[in-house]
Design a protein around this motif. Structure first.
Motif, PDB file in Angstrom:
ATOM      1  N   PHE A 294       0.950  -1.200   0.083  1.00  0.00           N
ATOM      2  CA  PHE A 294      -0.005  -0.008  -0.127  1.00  0.00           C
ATOM      3  C   PHE A 294       0.815   1.493   0.143  1.00  0.00           C
ATOM      4  CE2 PHE A 294      -3.421  -2.781   2.044  1.00  0.00           C
ATOM      5  CZ  PHE A 294      -4.116  -2.494   0.902  1.00  0.00           C
ATOM      6  N   THR A 295       1.935   1.260   0.779  1.00  0.00           N
ATOM      7  CA  THR A 295       2.793   2.150   0.861  1.00  0.00           C
ATOM      8  C   THR A 295       3.442   2.535  -0.602  1.00  0.00           C
ATOM      9  OG1 THR A 295       3.770   1.685   2.954  1.00  0.00           O
ATOM     10  CG2 THR A 295       5.034   3.179   1.675  1.00  0.00           C
ATOM     11  N   GLY A 296       3.683   1.564  -1.473  1.00  0.00           N
ATOM     12  CA  GLY A 296       4.185   1.520  -2.926  1.00  0.00           C
ATOM     13  C   GLY A 296       3.249   2.245  -3.689  1.00  0.00           C
ATOM     14  N   MET A 297       2.041   1.743  -3.475  1.00  0.00           N
ATOM     15  CA  MET A 297       0.803   2.059  -4.477  1.00  0.00           C
ATOM     16  C   MET A 297       0.497   3.731  -4.094  1.00  0.00           C
ATOM     17  SD  MET A 297      -1.849  -1.075  -3.749  1.00  0.00           S
ATOM     18  CE  MET A 297      -3.203  -0.132  -4.396  1.00  0.00           C
ATOM     19  N   ALA A 298       0.867   4.282  -2.910  1.00  0.00           N
ATOM     20  CA  ALA A 298       0.613   5.464  -2.504  1.00  0.00           C
ATOM     21  C   ALA A 298       1.448   6.601  -3.103  1.00  0.00           C
ATOM     22  CB  ALA A 298       0.158   5.735  -0.964  1.00  0.00           C
TER      23      ALA A 298
ATOM     24  N   LEU B 208      -8.514   1.724  -0.152  1.00  0.00           N
ATOM     25  CA  LEU B 208      -9.072   3.132  -0.591  1.00  0.00           C
ATOM     26  C   LEU B 208      -8.211   4.559  -0.420  1.00  0.00           C
ATOM     27  CD1 LEU B 208     -12.753   2.909   1.129  1.00  0.00           C
ATOM     28  CD2 LEU B 208     -12.222   2.998  -1.582  1.00  0.00           C
ATOM     29  N   VAL B 209      -7.325   4.289   0.542  1.00  0.00           N
ATOM     30  CA  VAL B 209      -6.469   5.625   0.995  1.00  0.00           C
ATOM     31  C   VAL B 209      -5.339   5.543  -0.015  1.00  0.00           C
ATOM     32  CG1 VAL B 209      -4.996   6.719   2.708  1.00  0.00           C
ATOM     33  CG2 VAL B 209      -7.200   5.668   3.283  1.00  0.00           C
ATOM     34  N   ALA B 210      -4.988   4.502  -0.452  1.00  0.00           N
ATOM     35  CA  ALA B 210      -3.754   4.261  -1.465  1.00  0.00           C
ATOM     36  C   ALA B 210      -4.224   4.485  -2.779  1.00  0.00           C
ATOM     37  CB  ALA B 210      -3.212   2.587  -1.326  1.00  0.00           C
ATOM     38  N   GLN B 211      -5.341   4.256  -3.253  1.00  0.00           N
ATOM     39  CA  GLN B 211      -5.773   4.568  -4.470  1.00  0.00           C
ATOM     40  C   GLN B 211      -6.187   6.202  -4.612  1.00  0.00           C
ATOM     41  OE1 GLN B 211      -7.092   2.395  -7.259  1.00  0.00           O
ATOM     42  NE2 GLN B 211      -5.581   1.418  -6.389  1.00  0.00           N
ATOM     43  N   ARG B 212      -6.559   6.618  -3.484  1.00  0.00           N
ATOM     44  CA  ARG B 212      -6.805   8.225  -3.650  1.00  0.00           C
ATOM     45  C   ARG B 212      -5.491   8.887  -3.601  1.00  0.00           C
ATOM     46  NH1 ARG B 212     -11.377  11.146  -2.275  1.00  0.00           N
ATOM     47  NH2 ARG B 212     -12.223   9.008  -3.033  1.00  0.00           N
ATOM     48  N   LYS B 213      -4.415   8.230  -2.744  1.00  0.00           N
ATOM     49  CA  LYS B 213      -3.119   9.206  -2.871  1.00  0.00           C
ATOM     50  C   LYS B 213      -2.528   8.885  -4.184  1.00  0.00           C
ATOM     51  CE  LYS B 213      -2.027   9.003   2.180  1.00  0.00           C
ATOM     52  NZ  LYS B 213      -1.716  10.464   2.170  1.00  0.00           N
ATOM     53  N   SER B 214      -2.776   7.593  -4.982  1.00  0.00           N
ATOM     54  CA  SER B 214      -2.118   7.473  -6.072  1.00  0.00           C
ATOM     55  C   SER B 214      -2.372   8.393  -7.309  1.00  0.00           C
ATOM     56  CB  SER B 214      -2.222   6.000  -6.442  1.00  0.00           C
ATOM     57  OG  SER B 214      -1.844   5.931  -7.740  1.00  0.00           O
ATOM     58  N   LYS B 215      -4.088   8.674  -7.017  1.00  0.00           N
ATOM     59  CA  LYS B 215      -4.648   9.281  -7.968  1.00  0.00           C
ATOM     60  C   LYS B 215      -4.296  10.806  -8.066  1.00  0.00           C
ATOM     61  CE  LYS B 215      -8.565   6.357  -8.880  1.00  0.00           C
ATOM     62  NZ  LYS B 215     -10.086   6.275  -8.565  1.00  0.00           N
ATOM     63  N   ASP B 216      -4.230  11.232  -6.726  1.00  0.00           N
ATOM     64  CA  ASP B 216      -3.669  12.645  -6.498  1.00  0.00           C
ATOM     65  C   ASP B 216      -2.327  12.804  -6.808  1.00  0.00           C
ATOM     66  OD1 ASP B 216      -6.091  13.070  -5.043  1.00  0.00           O
ATOM     67  OD2 ASP B 216      -5.445  12.854  -3.121  1.00  0.00           O
ATOM     68  N   ALA B 217      -1.546  12.054  -6.832  1.00  0.00           N
ATOM     69  CA  ALA B 217      -0.179  12.192  -7.292  1.00  0.00           C
ATOM     70  C   ALA B 217      -0.134  12.215  -8.909  1.00  0.00           C
ATOM     71  CB  ALA B 217       0.780  11.086  -6.857  1.00  0.00           C
ATOM     72  N   GLU B 218      -0.918  11.291  -9.455  1.00  0.00           N
ATOM     73  CA  GLU B 218      -0.874  11.253 -10.870  1.00  0.00           C
ATOM     74  C   GLU B 218      -1.341  12.604 -11.335  1.00  0.00           C
ATOM     75  OE1 GLU B 218      -3.259   8.103 -11.965  1.00  0.00           O
ATOM     76  OE2 GLU B 218      -1.998   6.557 -11.453  1.00  0.00           O
ATOM     77  N   ILE B 219      -2.418  13.423 -10.611  1.00  0.00           N
ATOM     78  CA  ILE B 219      -3.003  14.597 -10.925  1.00  0.00           C
ATOM     79  C   ILE B 219      -1.976  15.511 -10.831  1.00  0.00           C
ATOM     80  CG2 ILE B 219      -4.738  16.295 -10.435  1.00  0.00           C
ATOM     81  CD1 ILE B 219      -6.630  13.897  -9.739  1.00  0.00           C
ATOM     82  N   ALA B 220      -1.249  15.597  -9.707  1.00  0.00           N
ATOM     83  CA  ALA B 220      -0.128  16.585  -9.450  1.00  0.00           C
ATOM     84  C   ALA B 220       0.890  16.485 -10.309  1.00  0.00           C
ATOM     85  CB  ALA B 220       0.365  16.333  -7.939  1.00  0.00           C
ATOM     86  N   ALA B 221       1.171  15.402 -10.823  1.00  0.00           N
ATOM     87  CA  ALA B 221       2.277  15.160 -11.703  1.00  0.00           C
ATOM     88  C   ALA B 221       1.964  15.670 -13.142  1.00  0.00           C
ATOM     89  CB  ALA B 221       2.646  13.720 -11.889  1.00  0.00           C
ATOM     90  N   SER B 222       0.604  15.493 -13.446  1.00  0.00           N
ATOM     91  CA  SER B 222       0.380  15.858 -14.792  1.00  0.00           C
ATOM     92  C   SER B 222       0.204  17.504 -14.754  1.00  0.00           C
ATOM     93  CB  SER B 222      -1.105  15.289 -15.282  1.00  0.00           C
ATOM     94  OG  SER B 222      -2.255  15.681 -14.291  1.00  0.00           O
TER      95      SER B 222
END
Length: 334
Positions: A120-124, A311-325
């Motif tokens: 989960f840490t990796g996913m996030a 749920l938390v890891a998925q949300r953090k992953s998506k936030d990171a993708e949005i920030a990167a884009s």
């Protein structure tokens, strides 16, 4: 599907829910259960081989030398969690009864989960080297410290703990990670070009853990060990315990202004409890007649934490993708 995505539920979460249902209605038994255990073992070993192959030596040294984060995670597992356990046991013990109360306190002194917390840490997008250090150290120390805490809090002496848990951690976690590090010059570039494959291993390992846990609970009859109302009350107490632990981890990370990568480690490693290590320790400490009620709070806690962490890891992953884009500069049209 669009509505589900807005709620943070994607295909992976649907697979997670489906895995739980399958574990409840189609558990594996006998030879099939042994085969699943072996498959899960090697899937997790592959996960840590890939982590070792992807991480450079500087990142590993950084994870080991981050004493502030390691100390916070250790204190969360073996100081904060036992205090929370004693608190909920004091408030709800008279209603739950002595056996389930024992199970709650036993849950509170367990080490953190290894496989899922690191995945989960990796996913996030968290600090994976620090997570590996924190989770592995927690479990290695927990083999001796958990029985000692049980004896202190519950005034019970325990039998000797075998070295099986230590050996399993070494073979399943540390050895594949070391081999991955050694192999990094050969496979590192290949893994960078196939990030989707490593993501499949992360998520596949978690699905296997979830199915194995629910399947084992169904086969052993844990879900029928207590009455319906008592089970509902117990689950409410377990959810409260988990919410307090995760809330304190989130507050602490923000209050101390930890980097986002370290906050993920503190959250996932500091608030979770390991089912595999917990069952092994319970088998050595608890009589067979009360083993089911002792590990039932752990089962409920572990399965709930998987859902929440996913749920938390998925949300953090998506936030990171949005920030990167958003950080990618866009060319202006003339």
């Amino acid at each position: 599907m669009t509505y589900l995505r807005r709620l943070g539920i994607d295909t992976y979460m649907l697979l997670l829910i489906a895995t739980v249902i399958i574990g409840l209605i189609l558990p594996v038994r006998g030879v099939a259960a042994d085969a699943l255990k072996q498959i899960t073992f090697w899937a997790v070993a592959l996960l840590f081989f890939l982590y070792g192959a992807k991480l450079d030596a500087a990142a590993i040294r950084s994870g080991m030398l981050n004493w502030r984060l390691q100390g916070l995670t250790f204190a969360a597992t073996y100081l904060l969690s036992p205090l929370l356990g004693l608190g909920v046991a004091f408030v709800f013990g008279s209603v739950l009864g002595p056996d389930l109360t024992f199970g709650l306190i036993f849950l509170s002194v367990l080490p953190s989960t290894i496989q899922s917390s690191i995945a989960f840490t990796g996913m996030a997008g968290g600090n994976v080297p620090a997570a590996i250090c924190a989770a592995s150290f927690s479990n290695l120390i927990g083999v001796a410290l958990t029985p000692a805490l049980v004896a202190v809090f519950l005034h019970q002496g325990g039998g000797a703990i075998s070295g099986a848990a230590v050996v399993k951690i070494a073979l399943q976690i540390l050895l594949p990670f070391v081999v991955g590090q050694i192999s990094r010059p050969l496979v590192g570039d290949l893994l960078k070009r196939h990030r989707a494959t490593t993501l499949m291993v992360d998520r596949g390992s978690i699905l296997l853990i979830v199915y194995s846990a629910f399947s084992a609970g169904t086969v052993s009859g844990l879900w029928y060990a207590i009455s319906g109302p008592s089970l509902i009350l117990l689950y409410g107490v377990v959810v409260l315990f988990l919410a307090l632990a995760m809330g304190i981890m989130t507050f602490t990370g923000r209050a101390l202004k930890l980097p986002d990568e370290d906050r993920a480690v503190l959250f996932f490693c500091g608030s979770t409890k390991g089912l595999a290590s917990g069952l092994a320790i319970a088998t050595a400490l608890v009589p067979a007649a009360t083993l089911g009620t002792t590990v039932l709070p752990l089962m409920l806690y572990h399965l709930t934490q998987l859902f929440v962490c996913a749920l938390v890891a998925q949300r953090k992953s998506k936030d990171a993708e949005i920030a990167a884009s958003d950080s990618v500069p866009r060319r202006e049209c003339h």
